[in-house]
Every structure is written in structure tokens, then in C-alpha cells.
Scaffold this motif. Structure first.
Motif, PDB file in Angstrom:
ATOM      1  N   MET A  13       0.845  -1.186   0.000  1.00  0.00           N
ATOM      2  CA  MET A  13       0.000   0.000   0.000  1.00  0.00           C
ATOM      3  C   MET A  13       0.879   1.234   0.000  1.00  0.00           C
ATOM      4  O   MET A  13       1.929   1.252   0.649  1.00  0.00           O
ATOM      5  CB  MET A  13      -0.915   0.027   1.222  1.00  0.00           C
ATOM      6  N   LEU A  14       0.461   2.223  -0.742  1.00  0.00           N
ATOM      7  CA  LEU A  14       1.141   3.509  -0.793  1.00  0.00           C
ATOM      8  C   LEU A  14       0.133   4.587  -0.456  1.00  0.00           C
ATOM      9  O   LEU A  14      -0.923   4.670  -1.083  1.00  0.00           O
ATOM     10  CB  LEU A  14       1.731   3.760  -2.173  1.00  0.00           C
ATOM     11  N   GLN A  15       0.428   5.384   0.549  1.00  0.00           N
ATOM     12  CA  GLN A  15      -0.442   6.490   0.930  1.00  0.00           C
ATOM     13  C   GLN A  15       0.373   7.770   0.949  1.00  0.00           C
ATOM     14  O   GLN A  15       1.421   7.844   1.601  1.00  0.00           O
ATOM     15  CB  GLN A  15      -1.071   6.250   2.298  1.00  0.00           C
ATOM     16  N   ARG A  16      -0.097   8.771   0.231  1.00  0.00           N
ATOM     17  CA  ARG A  16       0.607  10.041   0.152  1.00  0.00           C
ATOM     18  C   ARG A  16      -0.293  11.153   0.647  1.00  0.00           C
ATOM     19  O   ARG A  16      -1.477  11.202   0.329  1.00  0.00           O
ATOM     20  CB  ARG A  16       1.033  10.324  -1.289  1.00  0.00           C
ATOM     21  N   THR A  17       0.277  12.030   1.439  1.00  0.00           N
ATOM     22  CA  THR A  17      -0.456  13.171   1.970  1.00  0.00           C
ATOM     23  C   THR A  17       0.354  14.430   1.720  1.00  0.00           C
ATOM     24  O   THR A  17       1.526  14.499   2.070  1.00  0.00           O
ATOM     25  CB  THR A  17      -0.695  13.014   3.486  1.00  0.00           C
TER      26      THR A  17
END
Length: 211
Positions: A13-17
Motif C-alpha cells: 500500500m502507498l499512501q501520500r499526503t
């Protein structure tokens, strides 16, 4: 071709903020064995693969949206109290690998503005600072994250047990996966967001003043 036979199965999973002038933008995805399974855009997470029935998925969408909304409100609050004039970018990369010999490897890595920031040491469920040299924000975020079992024991269980279990089921080729097997995909997104929520406190307190 021979090398490809030894390639591990992977769930990642890749989560960018991205935070700019108090506004938070989110995007990311999840993939199972190389297939895109979930997509995160803004406050909305969608199933690319129909892994859960509509009623169960609607509940999980609401849970993710609630966490992201909470994060956005917290960032907006700290931004008003301690404004900064540049963009903050947080990237979370997490998942697990299952190798042909049965061994596994799980990971959770965080970067801040393109620099290694924190990582989660799965075997002993601890957050570790990766920023080169002394860094007040990284130190503070590490201490804050260690206060919450949801980002330690629960995250350890997700990466070591749930994530690996998904890959073991995939490897066994048992046919259609159960709802129970795939529900934790979204749990991972929620845990990732909770971790970011803890880091937001440190980042916006420390960046705008003293920790």
C-alpha cells in the motif's frame, strides 16, 4: 525467467499526503500480487477489484473517510495556530512479501519531504527514527506514535499476520477469497492514516515552534 520464479508474492500500500496552507490532499493505492485492488483519491477509497460486498464496503469507505476528515481538521487547526509557508509531503509505504521458501518480510516506511523520516520495526513493534542527524520533528513524532497501541501492536499484527495471511491464501490458490480475508486491506489504510494523524501533531507543533 528463472529469476522471476523466485520473486515473492507481495501486498503493498502507498499512501501520500500533501499539506499546503492548511489544506490536506490524499492519494494512494493498494495492490495484491501485482493487481491494483484499491484506490485512494481525496477522501474517497474505492475497490478496483470487487473483493467485498457492497454493504460491507460502504461501511469501510465511511470509516476511512472519517479518519481522513479527522486528519484534515487537525492539520487545519495547527496550521492556523502555527502557519508555515511551504508544502509538507508525507509518504507511507507499507506491506509484506511471501517468498517461495515460506519466509516473509513486512515493512512500513515513512518519508517527509522526500527524506527518510520514520520506519516501523515489525518484530518488536517499535517506531524508529530514520531522519539523518538530529531532528526535533522526527523525535517528537516517534514518541507520539509509541503512545498509541493502534500504531504499534495492532499495526504489528496487521503486517505480520493479516497481511501475510492474505498472501498465503493467494499462494495456495484456494479460489475466491473470503470477505474476511480482504477486509483488512482497508484496515491497513485506516492504520496508515492513524499513524499520519499522530505525526501531524508533531510536525505542525515542532515546525512552527518548540516541541
Amino acid at each position: 525467467c528463472l529469476a522471476s520464479l523466485a520473486a515473492p508474492l507481495a501486498f503493498t500500500m502507498l499512501q501520500r499526503t500533501r499539506v499546503s496552507q492548511g489544506n490536506s490532499l490524499f492519494w494512494g493505492n493498494a495492490s495484491l500480487d501485482g493487481q491494483l485492488s484499491h484506490l485512494l483519491e481525496g477522501h474517497n477509497v474505492t475497490q478496483v477489484l470487487p473483493l467485498e460486498p457492497p454493504d460491507a464496503w460502504a461501511k469501510r469507505q465511511s470509516e476511512v473517510a472519517s479518519y481522513l476528515n479527522h486528519f484534515s481538521q487537525l492539520v487545519r487547526l495547527f496550521s492556523k495556530e502555527r502557519p508555515i509557508n511551504y508544502t509538507q509531503s508525507l509518504h507511507c509505504h507499507l506491506g509484506c512479501h511471501l517468498f517461495p521458501n515460506g519466509s516473509t518480510h513486512s515493512f512500513y516506511e515513512v518519508t517527509l519531504n522526500g527524506t527518510a523520516f520514520l520506519s516501523f520495526h515489525v518484530p518488536n513493534a517499535t517506531w524508529q527514527r530514520r531522519w539523518p542527524g538530529r531532528h526535533a520533528v522526527a523525535d517528537y513524532a516517534q514518541r507520539e506514535l509509541m503512545k498509541y497501541p493502534m500504531t504499534t501492536q495492532n499495526l504489528q499484527h496487521f503486517l505480520n499476520t493479516t497481511c501475510v495471511g492474505i498472501l498465503q491464501a493467494q499462494s495456495a490458490r484456494t479460489g475466491k477469497q473470503s470477505t474476511r480475508s480482504h477486509a483488512p486491506l482497508v484496515l491497513g489504510l485506516i492504520l496508515g492514516t492513524f499513524a499520519l494523524l499522530g505525526m501531524a501533531v508533531g510536525i505542525f507543533l515542532c515546525t512552527g515552534g518548540s516541541c
